[in-house]
Design an enzyme around this catalytic site. Structure first.
Site, PDB file in Angstrom:
ATOM      1  N   GLU A  49       0.864  -1.173   0.000  1.00 21.48           N
ATOM      2  CA  GLU A  49       0.000   0.000   0.000  1.00 21.48           C
ATOM      3  C   GLU A  49       0.906   1.231   0.000  1.00 21.48           C
ATOM      4  OE1 GLU A  49      -2.403  -0.361   3.454  1.00 21.48           O
ATOM      5  OE2 GLU A  49      -3.833  -1.716   2.526  1.00 21.48           O
ATOM      6  N   ASP A  60      -5.454   9.075  10.019  1.00 16.69           N
ATOM      7  CA  ASP A  60      -4.059   8.753  10.284  1.00 16.69           C
ATOM      8  C   ASP A  60      -3.653   9.183  11.685  1.00 16.69           C
ATOM      9  OD1 ASP A  60      -3.767   7.737   7.769  1.00 16.69           O
ATOM     10  OD2 ASP A  60      -2.977   9.590   6.908  1.00 16.69           O
ATOM     11  N   TYR A 174     -10.809  -4.191   2.909  1.00 18.97           N
ATOM     12  CA  TYR A 174      -9.948  -3.713   3.994  1.00 18.97           C
ATOM     13  C   TYR A 174     -10.822  -3.535   5.226  1.00 18.97           C
ATOM     14  CZ  TYR A 174      -6.209  -1.081   6.319  1.00 18.97           C
ATOM     15  OH  TYR A 174      -5.234  -0.664   7.193  1.00 18.97           O
TER      16      TYR A 174
END
Length: 527
Positions: A49, A60, A174
């Site tokens: 990725e 994040d 995912y």
């Protein structure tokens, strides 16, 4: 079938679970980041990725956010991330998923991005902040280009939403293991296993679990109920370097545990940028420039002098001058103690070395700042020695070359240190009135009062690659102007593009470049 489909099919045939590795493109630099991609491919990853940096991330954690910031500061953007994938693809067939936020792809142009991503060799796209309801433009473009649109699901996603997300996607699902942001965790919620198994039983795609997988044991645990694991990004401190974290820690499928790289004393060093372990004599032969990634190590003043002057020609002056504690200044330590430590560390009395030498037979006066001595900070003695160098050059009718490496004015000397900005600038003005050349060489870092005075007053301003050059730090500037700074701000390459410096020269080419400049600048006067 896509490369991602082939990978999961091969894993299934072998009875293995996949390893999906995330890296931020461009951290800590383009070449180093590319070397990480290759190392991950050769070290056991099944899918990569590649994170496209974004200035305002949502999911994040601090490690990836800091990595993105560093990458942006070094000029990384969507186009350069695609260029990195293209270069990686020349010698590796491992599947690559472009991982990022919608804003950079939208600004690039969604259709153009998909076309260019496929051309570069990408196999899939995962957009963190684009739910399937809002992906009606992007997802079809990805599929039309021949890539997989990777769907996401979180612990708060209902079975119906997961089914619809999977219906709109391909490649693999995912599965976010926890709510919140990315980052290392001590353990995963106990309900993750049952939830993941339930999802896996009701979807047609392979399931990869990510977020918070922080140890080999956790990765092995995930492999019992998922098709692949995406380990968390973890900081690995590296003493004495600006970029003090690695983008990834690889988790092997085999139970081999964590292994620390031990560097033998004396003969090997680790590059601050690409983190490669390099034979020290090889780096020294290359003038302390990394042969792998071209990173320019910071070096002491005398090493700089030896690198550019004719052997045996340097004659120092002003070496007996040293600072005194005029203000009886104390912060966490007494100023006098800091001076003693700096003298012991460097073997010198101050943060600048001044003298006369020859470069390719031409007489010059030099002033070279040493960052190892209190960060190359400019106090009264540094100001006096730089001024003396300019006055000596004027008296002897010789060119002046100053190498800057400094954090700015020396706070322990208060306003007295700030006065050196005017003092040195006035001395250089007198040199200019005498029509004698001054070449300023900027090295990493050149900041604060030094950048705001003599460092930027050269007739020719030269910089080493990647040098940090500026007055205040980027965070202070952003907080002041309330705006995001441009990509690569305060790096030599950015300043060259915007006309603030004249040329960027690698250290191995610096002496011949200075020779050429000196001959040009002194040709008409015959000096």
């Amino acid at each position: 079938m896509s490369r991602i489909d082939d990978t999961f099919a091969a894993l299934k045939r072998r009875g293995e679970k996949g390893l999906v590795v995330y890296l931020t493109a461009g951290d800590p630099g383009y070449k180093a980041s590319l070397s990480y991609l290759r190392a991950a491919a050769e070290g056991g990853a099944d899918i990569l990725e590649v994170g496209v940096p974004f200035s305002d991330p949502m999911a994040d954690g601090p490690t990836i956010e800091a990595a993105s910031r560093r990458a942006i500061d070094r000029g990384m953007n969507t186009g350069r991330a695609l260029a990195m994938v293209r270069e990686f693809r020349k010698d590796h067939a491992l599947p690559v998923v472009l991982f990022g936020y919608y804003n950079p792809f939208f600004r690039y142009g969604a259709s153009r991005f998909c076309k260019d991503a496929k051309s570069a060799g990408a196999d899939g796209v995962l957009v963190v902040d684009l739910p399937f309801e809002e992906s009606k433009e992007m997802a079809p473009s990805v599929h039309k280009a021949g890539m997989d649109w990777i769907p996401l699901a979180s612990p708060t996603s209902s079975p119906e939403r997961i089914r619809r997300a999977v219906d709109s996607g391909s490649g693999f699902l995912y599965l976010i293991s926890v709510t919140g942001i990315t980052g290392a965790r001590k353990s995963l919620p106990p309900e993750v296993a049952a939830w993941a198994r339930s999802v896996k039983e009701n979807v047609s795609l392979p399931v990869a679990v990510g977020f918070g997988i922080s140890t080999p044991a956790m990765a092995r645990e995930v492999s019992r109920f998922a098709d692949a694991a995406t380990p968390a990004v973890r900081e690995i401190p590296q003493k004495g370097i600006e970029v003090n974290s690695m983008p990834i820690r690889l988790f092997r499928r085999k139970e081999e545990g964590d292994k620390k790289i031990k560097i033998p004393e004396g003969m090997w060093i680790k590059c601050d940028a690409c983190l490669e372990i390099i034979y020290k004599p090889e780096v020294e032969r290359n003038l302390n420039v990394c042969p792998k990634c071209n990173y320019h190590f910071r070096i002491p003043a005398m090493e700089r002098i030896r690198a550019v002057t004719d052997e045996g020609t340097f004659r120092e002056f002003g070496e007996d001058l040293e600072s005194v504690d005029m203000l009886s200044f104390t912060d966490t330590k007494k100023y006098t103690d800091r001076l003693k430590e700096a003298k012991k560390k460097t073997g010198r009395k101050e943060a600048v070395v001044t003298g006369m030498a020859k470069i390719s037979g031409m007489d010059v006066v030099l002033a070279v700042l040493d960052f190892e001595f209190l960060g190359g900070s400019m106090g009264c003695v540094v100001g006096e020695k730089v001024t003396a160098a300019a006055e000596t050059a004027r008296e002897l009718s010789r060119p002046l070359i100053i190498f800057s490496a400094s954090g700015g004015a020396r706070m322990q000397e208060g306003v007295l240190s700030l006065m050196q900005m005017a003092k040195t600038s006035a001395a250089l003005a007198r040199l200019a009135d005498s029509r004698l050349p001054f070449i300023s060489v900027l090295t990493d870092p050149t900041t604060g009062g030094v950048a705001a005075s003599f460092a930027m007053l050269g007739d020719i301003i030269v910089s080493e690659p990647g040098a940090l050059i500026g007055f205040a730090g980027p965070r202070v500037i952003e907080q002041t102007i309330k705006q995001k700074l441009p990509e690569g701000f305060q790096r030599a390459e950015f300043l060259l593009e915007h006309g603030m410096i004249d040329i960027i020269v690698e250290r191995t080419r610096l002496k011949p470049t200075l020779t050429q400049l000196l001959r040009f600048l002194t040709a008409s006067s015959g000096k």
